[in-house]
Scaffold this active site. Structure first.
Site, PDB file in Angstrom:
ATOM      1  N   HIS A 256     -11.673  -0.517   6.514  1.00  0.00           N
ATOM      2  CA  HIS A 256     -10.236  -0.709   6.384  1.00  0.00           C
ATOM      3  C   HIS A 256      -9.458   0.058   7.461  1.00  0.00           C
ATOM      4  O   HIS A 256      -8.717  -0.543   8.229  1.00  0.00           O
ATOM      5  CB  HIS A 256      -9.855  -0.260   4.965  1.00  0.00           C
ATOM      6  CG  HIS A 256      -8.415  -0.403   4.600  1.00  0.00           C
ATOM      7  ND1 HIS A 256      -7.967  -0.232   3.313  1.00  0.00           N
ATOM      8  CD2 HIS A 256      -7.317  -0.663   5.330  1.00  0.00           C
ATOM      9  CE1 HIS A 256      -6.657  -0.407   3.273  1.00  0.00           C
ATOM     10  NE2 HIS A 256      -6.234  -0.662   4.503  1.00  0.00           N
TER      11      HIS A 256
ATOM     12  N   GLU B 286       0.799  -1.229   0.000  1.00  0.00           N
ATOM     13  CA  GLU B 286       0.000   0.000   0.000  1.00  0.00           C
ATOM     14  C   GLU B 286       0.837   1.287   0.000  1.00  0.00           C
ATOM     15  O   GLU B 286       0.341   2.329   0.406  1.00  0.00           O
ATOM     16  CB  GLU B 286      -0.931   0.002   1.214  1.00  0.00           C
ATOM     17  CG  GLU B 286      -2.066  -0.995   1.116  1.00  0.00           C
ATOM     18  CD  GLU B 286      -3.167  -0.671   2.105  1.00  0.00           C
ATOM     19  OE1 GLU B 286      -4.235  -0.226   1.674  1.00  0.00           O
ATOM     20  OE2 GLU B 286      -2.940  -0.868   3.318  1.00  0.00           O
TER      21      GLU B 286
ATOM     22  N   HIS C 184      -0.745   5.363   7.869  1.00  0.00           N
ATOM     23  CA  HIS C 184      -1.940   4.597   7.503  1.00  0.00           C
ATOM     24  C   HIS C 184      -2.166   3.550   8.584  1.00  0.00           C
ATOM     25  O   HIS C 184      -1.263   2.774   8.907  1.00  0.00           O
ATOM     26  CB  HIS C 184      -1.748   3.939   6.138  1.00  0.00           C
ATOM     27  CG  HIS C 184      -2.804   2.934   5.827  1.00  0.00           C
ATOM     28  ND1 HIS C 184      -4.148   3.263   5.768  1.00  0.00           N
ATOM     29  CD2 HIS C 184      -2.742   1.597   5.573  1.00  0.00           C
ATOM     30  CE1 HIS C 184      -4.845   2.180   5.489  1.00  0.00           C
ATOM     31  NE2 HIS C 184      -4.016   1.158   5.370  1.00  0.00           N
TER      32      HIS C 184
ATOM     33  N   HIS D 121      -5.045   0.769  10.778  1.00  0.00           N
ATOM     34  CA  HIS D 121      -6.273  -0.043  10.775  1.00  0.00           C
ATOM     35  C   HIS D 121      -6.925  -0.006  12.157  1.00  0.00           C
ATOM     36  O   HIS D 121      -7.583  -0.977  12.548  1.00  0.00           O
ATOM     37  CB  HIS D 121      -5.953  -1.483  10.382  1.00  0.00           C
ATOM     38  CG  HIS D 121      -5.322  -1.624   9.035  1.00  0.00           C
ATOM     39  ND1 HIS D 121      -4.712  -2.777   8.623  1.00  0.00           N
ATOM     40  CD2 HIS D 121      -5.215  -0.758   7.992  1.00  0.00           C
ATOM     41  CE1 HIS D 121      -4.245  -2.626   7.392  1.00  0.00           C
ATOM     42  NE2 HIS D 121      -4.521  -1.401   6.991  1.00  0.00           N
TER      43      HIS D 121
HETATM   44 ZN   LIG Z   1      -4.292  -0.826   4.946  1.00  0.00          ZN
END
Ligand SMILES: [Zn+2]
Length: 256
Positions: A174, A76, A95, A97
Site C-alpha cells: 500500500h 483514509e 500518507h 503510496h
Molecule cells: Zn492509502
C-alpha cells in the site's frame, strides 16, 4: 491560521512535485489552537488544492467533519485521527503510496537508514500488515477505513506501547505513513524516506552486481540520534527551496 493554510497548501504541492503524492495520498496538520481538531484537504488530488475552501476540519475523536456540511473527504482520514489521538506531540502526518517505498513493504527486505537525512528514529522501519487486523465485515481493499484499523496502525509508531518511537511505518502492499512535529518536518521526512528507499534499492542492486561488493553499510545505530537531530535543525533550508520550486511551477496555485 492564514500562514498555516499557506504552509499546508505549499506542502501538498511540494509532495506532488517530489512524487510523494499523486492523485492518492494526503497531508494533514493538527489545528494550532484546538487540540481536538485536525485539517485535511477535501477528496481531490493534493496538487490541485488552491485555497482554504479546499481544506476541511475534522474531530480527532472520530474523524467526523466539524462542519457536517463539509464536502466529501478522504476515506483514509482514520489514519490521521487515530495517530493524533494517540500521540499528542504529532503535529502533522503524511500518507503516501510512493512506488519507491512499497517494495520494502512486500519483499521482506527491511527499509533501513542509508543516509544521514533519512530521519528514521529506529534501525529499521516497522511494517504494518492490515491482513492481521481486518474484522468481520471490513472491506478488504487495504484501506484504513475505520477507527479500529487506524488505531492498530497508530500503535506501530510505538515499539513499547508508550510514546512515539518511530517516524515512519510501512503499510504492506500500500505505502507508508510518516509523522512530524510540523508540516515542514513531516514533508522533509516523507521526501527523504522515498530518497532513502531509492538509495537502498540502488545499493542492493550494486551489491549483487560486482565481485568487490561488501555488505551494505547502513547508518550505524549510534549515528541515528545525532543524524535525526541534525535534520530537525536544518529542514527549513530545503523547505524554502521547495516552496520556491512549486511557486515557480504554473500547475500549482496557492491563494491562502
Ligand atoms: Zn492509502
Amino acid at each position: 491560521m492564514e500562514s498555516l493554510h499557506k504552509s499546508f497548501i505549499s506542502g501538498c504541492h511540494i509532495l506532488h512535485y517530489h512524487r510523494i503524492l499523486d492523485a492518492y495520498g494526503h497531508l494533514s496538520v493538527r489545528h494550532p489552537t484546538r487540540n481536538d481538531v485536525f485539517l485535511m484537504c477535501r477528496s481531490m488530488a493534493p496538487a490541485t488544492v488552491s485555497s482554504r475552501l479546499d481544506i476541511i476540519e475534522y474531530y480527532i475523536e472520530d474523524a467526523s467533519p466539524v462542519d457536517p456540511g463539509s464536502p466529501l473527504g478522504y476515506v483514509e482520514r482514520f489514519i490521521h485521527s487515530e495517530i493524533y489521538k494517540r500521540y499528542s506531540d504529532v503535529q502533522s502526518i503524511i500518507h503516501s503510496h510512493s512506488p519507491d517505498v512499497v517494495p520494502y513493504s512486500i519483499s521482506g527486505v527491511p527499509l533501513q537508514p542509508c543516509v544521514h537525512l533519512a530521519g528514521f528514529l529506529g534501525k529499521k522501519v516497522p511494517n504494518f500488515d492490515i491482513l492481521d487486523f481486518y474484522e468481520t465485515g471490513d472491506v478488504r481493499d487495504l484501506l484504513i477505513r475505520n477507527r479500529q484499523l487506524g488505531k492498530q496502525l497508530a500503535s506501530y509508531f510505538s515499539s513499547n506501547s508508550g510514546g512515539l518511537t518511530e517516524a515512519v511505518v510501512l503499510m504492506r502492499g500500500h505505502g507508508f505513513t510518516v509523522v512530524g512535529g510540523s508540516i515542514e518536518e513531516c514533508v522533509f521526512r516523507a521526501i527523504y524516506t522515498s530518497e532513502n528507499a531509492r538509495i537502498q534499492s540502488s545499493a542492493l542492486a550494486l551489491s549483487t552486481a560486482h565481485p568487490l561488493a561488501t555488505d551494505i553499510k547502513y547508518i550505524h545505530e549510534t549515528e541515528i540520534p545525532a543524524s535525526t537531530a541534525m535534520t530537525q535543525w536544518s529542514y527549513m533550508r530545503p523547505w524554502k527551496l521547495w516552496v520556491q520550486e512549486v511557486e515557480a511551477t504554473s500547475l500549482y496555485t496557492n491563494l491562502a
